[in-house]
Design an enzyme around this catalytic site. Structure first.
Site, short mmCIF file in Angstrom:
data_model
loop_
_atom_site.label_atom_id
_atom_site.label_comp_id
_atom_site.label_asym_id
_atom_site.label_seq_id
_atom_site.Cartn_x
_atom_site.Cartn_y
_atom_site.Cartn_z
N SER A 319 0.84 -1.20 0.00
CA SER A 319 0.00 0.00 0.00
C SER A 319 0.87 1.25 0.00
O SER A 319 0.59 2.23 -0.69
CB SER A 319 -0.91 -0.02 1.23
OG SER A 319 -1.58 1.22 1.34
N TRP A 322 2.21 1.61 -3.39
CA TRP A 322 1.14 2.06 -4.31
C TRP A 322 1.09 3.57 -4.33
O TRP A 322 0.85 4.20 -5.35
CB TRP A 322 -0.20 1.47 -3.86
CG TRP A 322 -1.36 1.91 -4.72
CD1 TRP A 322 -1.85 1.28 -5.82
CD2 TRP A 322 -2.18 3.07 -4.54
NE1 TRP A 322 -2.92 1.98 -6.35
CE2 TRP A 322 -3.14 3.08 -5.57
CE3 TRP A 322 -2.20 4.11 -3.61
CZ2 TRP A 322 -4.11 4.08 -5.69
CZ3 TRP A 322 -3.14 5.11 -3.73
CH2 TRP A 322 -4.09 5.08 -4.77
N HIS A 323 1.32 4.17 -3.14
CA HIS A 323 1.23 5.62 -3.04
C HIS A 323 2.39 6.31 -3.75
O HIS A 323 2.24 7.43 -4.22
CB HIS A 323 1.21 6.07 -1.58
CG HIS A 323 -0.14 5.90 -0.94
ND1 HIS A 323 -0.55 4.70 -0.43
CD2 HIS A 323 -1.15 6.77 -0.76
CE1 HIS A 323 -1.79 4.84 0.06
NE2 HIS A 323 -2.18 6.08 -0.14
N GLY A 324 3.52 5.65 -3.80
CA GLY A 324 4.64 6.31 -4.48
C GLY A 324 5.86 5.44 -4.53
O GLY A 324 6.09 4.61 -3.65
N PHE A 494 -0.54 9.94 -7.56
CA PHE A 494 -0.45 8.49 -7.46
C PHE A 494 -1.12 7.83 -8.67
O PHE A 494 -1.21 6.64 -8.74
CB PHE A 494 -1.10 8.00 -6.16
CG PHE A 494 -0.58 8.75 -4.96
CD1 PHE A 494 -1.43 9.19 -3.98
CD2 PHE A 494 0.77 9.04 -4.83
CE1 PHE A 494 -0.96 9.89 -2.87
CE2 PHE A 494 1.26 9.75 -3.73
CZ PHE A 494 0.38 10.17 -2.76
#
Lengths: 494, 304
Positions: A319, A322-324, A494
């Site tokens: 997760s 996923w954000h960066g 994102f």
């Protein structure tokens, strides 16, 4: 096209107007073209990418639907996974891993000749790839039937209210709604407009006013300590909440006007009493995606506690990524996962500790302490989120622990205008008070929402005059803060 | 459907009625806050000099109109704005030309920073915000920012929204404080004090002028200024002001390629090397400004 732009204020009413005038059989195509226009204005090349992703998943699903044996469907599932995740890796993660390898090779005094890719990150790629992946996986598992109509499937992928920053919708929820004929209803239109107005209020009046304060700190993090760092972290938590939930409200409201119900993406996360509860209330569409498509498969039967903890930690790391694509987000995800595991593992001891200090189960104060500590933890971990790199984050974490006495006395004594630097974070008294008041107002609305179960229903009971003054006030506040700089939504990156 | 349209129309009508007084209130008092009101003077046709100086702080501080006018028939006004770039100079010129067409324009350059963004000179939107009730100023701001022109014409609150907090500050603190960027005299000049000395004498390497770093909008603005002057028959004089440590890096060669043949260019980069005449490495103090101004005036009158 940004929601907070004049272009969208012209685009959306036109789309709604034409949508409900057109015969239903033409609406899917019209909405699809409108969605492509909405997306393609950012960059025409991005449109090709999303079309490619749509085509692959559409054909893969159709093919899987013709195969009864799950084992024989696997190659097609892998094709969908590879194409979707492949796009993410190339556009989002290639340079991150490439730089990491380059650093590693440098450490070992070895040559590393793979150049960085000069590519722009397509807007919304993290959202729509997850949306189409969910569809492919659900078709593979037999949970949903493959959609026969390409235009309908393409609309599911590119439906403009939720295309660039979610909510990440499941096909079983969105596709049937897009199939159903809808009419413009007064209730949907007014409720949708109210939600859109509230979303703009959160974005423009709260989030965008906090943003310069965060920038003030990140421009020279070594100058800030203790209270200033903590305040910045908490303000950032509110900024990202108002920014992202504001976007979600606008998306949900826009879809509601068009007769489509999108999932709720935030459920008052700042009233959570534990970090695990916080994540169940924050960006719900993403956390539920990870739970359904990653955690459950990793966890298996769920009988092994250590396996559950490991799976949970992996989900949070993913997760974070996923954000960066950076070590900041990796650390952010890891820490969140780790703390949740620790709190879960030592639940009993923590309960006893609360009891020991007089905060038993029935204590009201205990609830407040839990909420404050949860928000504080989320905010402090959020330092990884808003800093530019690991070094900056480390500087702020280090400074967070230093000079508490000095910072507090600076604020009280206000020598050499220290208050403007340490407390107002670059603002003056007016703007600082305004930001604080707007956060208090937000919390008040959330409190009413929690108490009355629905703020909208509570508000609808108010006298007509009060309601219209409120609508006028929100409209004037939004217009007052619609500055000439269009600040992109935080989650667009994102 | 009818009820929906009626309600939307009603709320928008109420909004446009209620927001007008707010917009009007803000636009009135934001002007009173300003110390540097040259934009307002332009819009009131009070800038009528036949020679106008445009540029950044190097124009505002380095050129003293009073000295330039001494003993001759030059009539000079300084419209240099600290931290402003070519696009802003072009915008100010276009606003001015709606009220007055000068005979002569002196455009003071910022060296390589003229065409290459340096983070120091920008389009000074803040200098225009206080005067958006003027349509010409509003148009220039809308062309150079994301502000939407039609929305700003419809909603006065939207037009003035950037001035909301500054107006509150005005009621609390009064006019904006004087500093080196706004302490103008009656000729628009900002003299920098002799008592302060910020010269840095350390040696540094000068990088070659890099064409790839040029901003096309700034190039376009430069061409636009020249084009406007040709069309309006304004004598354009482009000037490189004095620098304490000038090192040629190819900028002037580049400039020659962009200059129209009818435009005069004066290079004063090496004119003043006495550090006591400088406020800092790039700006002359009040005394240095007199020396430079005198020389420029002489050269203009001699037609050099």
């Amino acid at each position: 096209m940004l929601f907070n732009s004049i272009d969208f204020l012209i685009f959306f009413p036109l789309v709604v107007g034409f949508l409900f005038v057109l015969p239903f059989r033409h609406r899917t195509v019209f909405l699809l073209l409108a969605s492509y226009l909405f997306y393609g204005l950012a960059n025409g090349w991005f449109l090709l990418l999303i079309l490619l992703s749509t085509l692959i998943d559409y054909l893969v699903a159709l093919k899987m639907a013709t195969i009864t044996d799950k084992k024989n469907r696997k190659p097609y599932l892998y094709l969908s996974l590879i194409s979707n995740l492949g796009m993410l890796v190339i556009f989002k993660y290639f340079n991150f891993f490439n730089e990491s390898f380059a650093d590693l090779f440098k450490l070992m005094n070895l040559n590393y000749a793979v150049p960085a890719l000069q590519v722009l990150l397509p807007v919304g790629i993290s959202f729509y790839t997850f949306q189409t992946l969910a569809y492919s996986i659900d078709v593979y598992k037999g949970k949903v039937k493959a959609e026969q109509s390409f235009t309908l499937f393409a609309l599911y992928v590119t439906y403009f209210p939720q295309l660039v920053a979610g909510p990440i919708e499941r096909s079983q929820s969105l596709i049937p709604q897009l199939k159903k004929p809808t009419h413009l209803s007064y209730e949907n239109a007014t409720n949708g407009l109210k939600l859109i107005a509230w979303g703009f209020f959160k974005k423009l009046v709260i989030a965008d006013q906090i943003a310069p304060m965060i920038k003030y700190v990140t421009d020279s993090p070594e100058e800030f300590y203790a209270l200033s760092v903590f305040l910045c972290a908490v303000l950032f938590a509110y900024q990202v909440y108002c920014d992202f939930s504001g976007y979600s409200d606008i998306a949900i409201g826009a879809a509601q006007i068009m007769g489509v119900k999108l999932m709720v993406n935030f459920k008052q996360p700042f009233s959570a009493k534990r970090l695990s509860e916080f994540w169940a209330r924050w960006h719900i569409s993403l956390t539920s995606w990870f739970k359904d498509y990653v955690y459950k498969d990793l966890n298996g039967t769920g009988k092994s506690l250590s396996k559950s903890y490991r799976s949970l930690w992996i989900v949070f790391v993913l997760s974070g990524l996923w954000h960066g694509a950076s070590y900041n987000f990796l650390m952010w995800g890891s820490l969140n996962g780790l703390i949740i595991i620790i709190f879960s593992k030592y639940k009993g001891q923590i309960g006893r500790a609360y009891k020991f200090v007089g905060l038993g189960k029935k204590s009201n104060l205990k609830g407040a302490v839990q909420v404050i500590s949860t928000v504080s933890l989320f905010s402090i971990f959020g330092i990884f989120f808003f800093t530019n790199d690991i070094n900056q984050a480390i500087t702020l974490y280090k400074n967070l622990c230093l000079q508490w006495g000095g910072t507090i006395s600076n604020v009280f004594l206000n020598q050499q205008d220290a208050r403007a630097h340490d407390l107002y974070l670059g603002y003056d008294l007016f703007r600082f008070c305004f930001v604080m008041l707007s956060i208090v107002f937000l919390e008040y609305v959330q409190y009413i929402q929690k108490r009355e179960k629905s703020f909208r229903q509570y508000w609808d009971k108010k006298p007509l005059f009060t309601r219209w003054i409120g609508y006028l006030g929100i409209l004037m506040a939004v217009v007052s803060f619609a500055y000439d700089r269009e600040v992109a939504f935080v989650y667009f990156q994102f | 459907m009818k009820k929906l349209i009626l309600n939307i129309t009603l709320i928008l009508t109420l909004f446009f009625i209620v927001e007008k007084p707010f917009g009007l209130f803000i636009s009135k008092y934001i002007k009173e806050k300003q110390v540097d009101n040259r934009i307002e003077l332009i819009t009131k046709s009070k800038v009528v000099s036949n020679t106008i100086i445009l540029g950044s702080s190097r124009a505002a501080s380095d050129l003293t109109p009073e000295v330039m006018m001494f003993g001759n028939d030059l009539d000079v006004y300084n419209l240099g704005f600290s931290g402003s770039n070519l696009s802003f100079h072009s915008a100010v010129l276009e606003i001015l030309l709606n009220y007055h067409v000068p005979k002569r324009l002196i455009l003071v350059l910022d060296g390589p920073g003229t065409f290459i963004p340096n983070g120091i000179t920008v389009f000074r939107k803040d200098k225009l915000y206080s005067y958006l009730s003027n349509d010409f100023v509003l148009r220039q701001l809308c062309e150079n920012s994301n502000k939407h022109y039609i929305s700003a014409k419809l909603s006065w609150l939207y037009r003035e929204n950037q001035n909301l907090f500054p107006v509150l500050e005005y009621f609390r603190y009064g006019k904006e404080p004087l500093d080196y960027t706004n302490a103008i005299d009656s000729f628009g000049h900002i003299p920098l004090p002799l008592s302060e000395f910020h010269v840095d004498e350390t040696e540094y390497n000068v990088e070659s002028y890099n064409l790839k770093l040029e901003n096309q909008k700034l190039i376009k603005s430069f061409k636009q200024i020249q084009s406007i002057c040709m069309n309006k028959e304004i004598q354009l004089i482009v000037v490189s002001p004095p620098l304490l440590k000038s090192r040629e890096n190819g900028f002037h060669e580049r400039l020659q390629l962009l200059l129209h043949e009818k435009v005069m260019f004066y290079d004063y980069t090496d004119l003043i090397k006495d550090k006591n005449l400088y406020f800092d490495n790039g700006h002359l103090n009040a005394e240095g400004s007199k020396v430079f101004s005198k020389q420029l005036a002489q050269d203009i009158l001699n037609g050099i």
